[in-house]
Design a protein around this motif. Structure first.
Motif, PDB file in Angstrom:
ATOM      1  N   VAL A   1      35.131  30.939  27.977  1.00  0.00           N
ATOM      2  CA  VAL A   1      35.941  31.007  29.196  1.00  0.00           C
ATOM      3  C   VAL A   1      36.245  32.468  29.481  1.00  0.00           C
ATOM      4  O   VAL A   1      36.893  33.146  28.679  1.00  0.00           O
ATOM      5  N   VAL A   2      35.774  32.956  30.626  1.00  0.00           N
ATOM      6  CA  VAL A   2      35.885  34.365  30.975  1.00  0.00           C
ATOM      7  C   VAL A   2      37.044  34.547  31.952  1.00  0.00           C
ATOM      8  O   VAL A   2      36.983  34.089  33.101  1.00  0.00           O
ATOM      9  N   GLY A   3      38.112  35.206  31.520  1.00  0.00           N
ATOM     10  CA  GLY A   3      39.298  35.380  32.348  1.00  0.00           C
ATOM     11  C   GLY A   3      39.313  36.695  33.092  1.00  0.00           C
ATOM     12  O   GLY A   3      38.463  37.568  32.893  1.00  0.00           O
ATOM     13  N   LYS A   4      40.335  36.843  33.952  1.00  0.00           N
ATOM     14  CA  LYS A   4      40.446  38.091  34.707  1.00  0.00           C
ATOM     15  C   LYS A   4      40.781  39.257  33.783  1.00  0.00           C
ATOM     16  O   LYS A   4      40.528  40.423  34.135  1.00  0.00           O
ATOM     17  N   GLY A   5      41.331  38.977  32.593  1.00  0.00           N
ATOM     18  CA  GLY A   5      41.553  40.041  31.622  1.00  0.00           C
ATOM     19  C   GLY A   5      40.258  40.688  31.187  1.00  0.00           C
ATOM     20  O   GLY A   5      40.217  41.886  30.886  1.00  0.00           O
ATOM     21  N   ALA A   6      39.169  39.905  31.163  1.00  0.00           N
ATOM     22  CA  ALA A   6      37.859  40.457  30.830  1.00  0.00           C
ATOM     23  C   ALA A   6      37.377  41.390  31.930  1.00  0.00           C
ATOM     24  O   ALA A   6      36.757  42.430  31.658  1.00  0.00           O
ATOM     25  N   ALA A   7      37.648  41.009  33.175  1.00  0.00           N
ATOM     26  CA  ALA A   7      37.274  41.872  34.297  1.00  0.00           C
ATOM     27  C   ALA A   7      38.080  43.167  34.261  1.00  0.00           C
ATOM     28  O   ALA A   7      37.532  44.265  34.411  1.00  0.00           O
ATOM     29  N   TYR A   8      39.391  43.051  34.049  1.00  0.00           N
ATOM     30  CA  TYR A   8      40.229  44.250  33.986  1.00  0.00           C
ATOM     31  C   TYR A   8      39.794  45.175  32.864  1.00  0.00           C
ATOM     32  O   TYR A   8      39.739  46.400  33.037  1.00  0.00           O
ATOM     33  N   ALA A   9      39.459  44.611  31.709  1.00  0.00           N
ATOM     34  CA  ALA A   9      39.110  45.412  30.536  1.00  0.00           C
ATOM     35  C   ALA A   9      37.719  46.033  30.632  1.00  0.00           C
ATOM     36  O   ALA A   9      37.318  46.787  29.750  1.00  0.00           O
ATOM     37  N   ARG A  10      36.991  45.693  31.686  1.00  0.00           N
ATOM     38  CA  ARG A  10      35.618  46.186  31.864  1.00  0.00           C
ATOM     39  C   ARG A  10      34.735  45.805  30.672  1.00  0.00           C
ATOM     40  O   ARG A  10      34.002  46.624  30.119  1.00  0.00           O
ATOM     41  N   ALA A  11      34.813  44.538  30.335  1.00  0.00           N
ATOM     42  CA  ALA A  11      34.077  44.013  29.182  1.00  0.00           C
ATOM     43  C   ALA A  11      32.772  43.347  29.585  1.00  0.00           C
ATOM     44  O   ALA A  11      32.179  42.609  28.797  1.00  0.00           O
TER      45      ALA A  11
END
Length: 549
Positions: free
Chosen positions: A206-216
């Protein structure tokens, strides 16, 4: 030696922090701050409402990983900007609000717009303070920026009394800027997570917006490609792994959540967006990766918690995995079932796109827009039905290209978001698709965008109501006691755009909508398309995210 005002000291401190743009509204006592900011080469975008400029600063923080800066006048100005402060804190995006205040000697005397702003902001920020002197401004600025960006990001507040802003000093010692440290997960915990993943028969990422923010995105794409598990992006996690990736199971969301035996949460919180975990299988084992230890195990028990900077932790996990979860993932019953389920859902969705009903449905309107948007479009989605349905329609191949109301789910973010996004994504088109009710919160920011010469495309999905509206006949029949959700039918929002120097289009058919979008994409100025759709009448309010089971 030339003296410096407090406003100039602040501007220099902001420049040292790397600030490129400040969003705000000037008035007593912060006009001097805006002037000093511009003198330092920092762009200032003046808004019409503090809520909107605070949302712009919040979005800037999300897009850049650097605190977005908002400037507001004292008292009511800070109160209005508190909306963006809370929005940033809940969404864990870095933001710094700078508020003016009355002279320190007049506190308690009933001064102009006097208010206890530091105290008001403190519960909703990571740092809230007032420099005791002009010389301490750089130190307070550095602490505010560090607090906002370090660890789990959030909001900071800096309070500046008029006498501090206008006072003068001969010299000020600058404070060194601080680069927040990042960490990796406990290797023993990574090993336990690998054991679970190696034994999984139906794993789900599950890919969350935290992954987007962290540039992961690079690390998560490598994880998906190596492990070959299905993945499910949350709305603002879309594009971290391209939506056209064969392992994307967004179209079989419910089946994926219910059927997974091991779920890996990548910067995703188990809150209302994931139904508090109640749609997970009762026997599913959860692995959570997050920068915040306090987030571990909220609402659901964890098998393994991996605390650390998401890109680093995902890399640890990928390096430790031997390969795909099955020798031939295509033969997985779980994968085959999700593909079949997704295909059926996609077929139903495509039928909705082809509806020739008039007034248009949401799906037909969105289909006309979708087929015309460039691949690198930045989409701002705001509204109730408008946002909820758009989530299932628009695909993204790049991260951080979809912005919505996020975790806090507040309306009114659309225009502030769009302005910040266009300021950041200079070479891409920013398209805001907003409900008519949501647009009403910030409609006058059209003038802000025109004045800032930003070529936004705003599509107002106009159903003449909040959730659901009434057509003209229904409206007249119920005129004496209107439903609380009703707005005036067919409001001419495009005329507001024309009044402030933008292009406005009123559309009622798919053909008119498609033509207006094509024309707007060719324009180098702001365009607003007022898209009239079926009002919907009185219906039961029901959205996917409302279910608690």
């Amino acid at each position: 030696m030339a003296s410096l005002t407090g406003a100039q000291v602040l501007a220099q401190a902001l420049k040292q922090q790397g600030v490129q743009v400040v969003f705000g509204i000037v008035g007593i006592p912060v006009v001097e701050i805006a002037d000093a900011i511009q003198a330092e080469g920092i762009k200032f975008i003046g808004f019409r409402n503090e809520q909107s400029c605070s949302y712009a600063a919040s979005a800037w923080g999300y897009l850049t990983q650097q605190p977005g800066v908002c400037l507001a006048v004292s008292g009511p100005g800070v109160v209005h900007a508190l909306a963006g402060i809370v929005h940033s804190q809940v969404n864990t995006w870095p933001m710094v609000l700078i508020g003016g205040a009355c002279e320190t000697l007049l506190e308690g005397a009933g001064a102009f717009q006097e208010f206890r702003q530091v105290e008001m902001c403190r519960p909703y920020t990571k740092y809230s303070a007032r420099p005791a002197s002009i010389g301490l401004i750089p130190t307070v600025v550095d602490r505010a920026f560090t607090a906002a960006a370090a660890g789990r990001p959030g909001a900071s507040y800096i309070d500046l009394p008029a006498d501090i802003i206008q006072g003068q000093v001969s010299q000020v010692k600058s404070a060194p800027s601080f680069a927040p440290a990042v960490g990796m997960a406990d290797p023993a915990a990574v090993a336990r997570a690998v054991e679970l993943l190696a034994a999984a028969k139906s794993p789900l990422l599950v890919v969350g917006k935290g992954a987007a923010y962290a540039r992961a995105e690079e690390q998560i794409r490598a994880l998906v490609d190596k492990y070959q598990a299905p993945f499910l992006p949350t709305p603002m996690g879309k594009g971290v792994v391209p939506d056209d990736h064969p392992r994307n199971v967004s179209s079989a969301r419910s089946a994926a959540l219910a059927g997974a035996d091991v779920i890996v949460l990548l910067g995703a919180r188990v809150n209302w967006l994931l139904h508090f975990g109640r749609r997970f299988s009762p026997t599913a084992k959860l692995i959570q990766i997050d920068v915040c230890p306090e987030e571990m195990g909220v609402n659901v028990p964890l098998a393994v918690g991996l605390v650390g900077h998401l890109p680093l932790v995902v890399q640890q996990l990928t390096d430790a995995l031997a390969g795909p979860f099955l020798a031939d993932p295509e033969e997985s019953e779980f994968v085959r079932g999700l593909v079949a389920h997704g295909r059926k859902n996609a077929e139903r969705q495509n039928e909705r796109y082809l509806s020739d009903e008039l007034p248009m449905t949401y799906y037909r309107a969105f289909a006309e827009i979708k087929q015309r948007l460039p691949a690198d479009v930045v989409l701002v989605s705001e509204g109730a039905n408008t946002m909820d349905i758009a989530r299932t329609v628009f695909d993204f191949q790049l991260p951080r290209r979809r912005l919505d109301c996020a975790t806090f789910a507040n309306m009114g973010v659309g225009m502030g978001y769009a302005i910040a996004a266009q300021e950041y994504y200079v070479g891409s088109r920013v398209v805001a698709i907003v409900g008519d009710s949501a647009f009403g919160f910030s409609a006058m920011e059209l003038e802000t965008a025109v004045r800032a010469r930003l070529p936004l495309i705003i599509v107002v999905i106009n159903n003449s109501g909040i959730y659901f509206g009434l057509d003209q006949d229904q409206y007249e029949e119920r005129r004496d006691v209107l439903p609380s959700t009703a707005l005036t039918p067919e409001v001419r929002y495009e005329l507001i755009a024309e009044a402030v120097g933008a292009k406005g289009y009123l559309v009622r058919t798919p053909e008119e909508l498609g033509s207006a979008v094509d024309t707007a994409l060719k324009s180098d100025g702001l365009s607003l398309i007022n898209c009239l759709i079926r009002p919907g009448g009185q219906q039961k309010l029901e959205f996917n995210w409302m279910a608690t089971k």
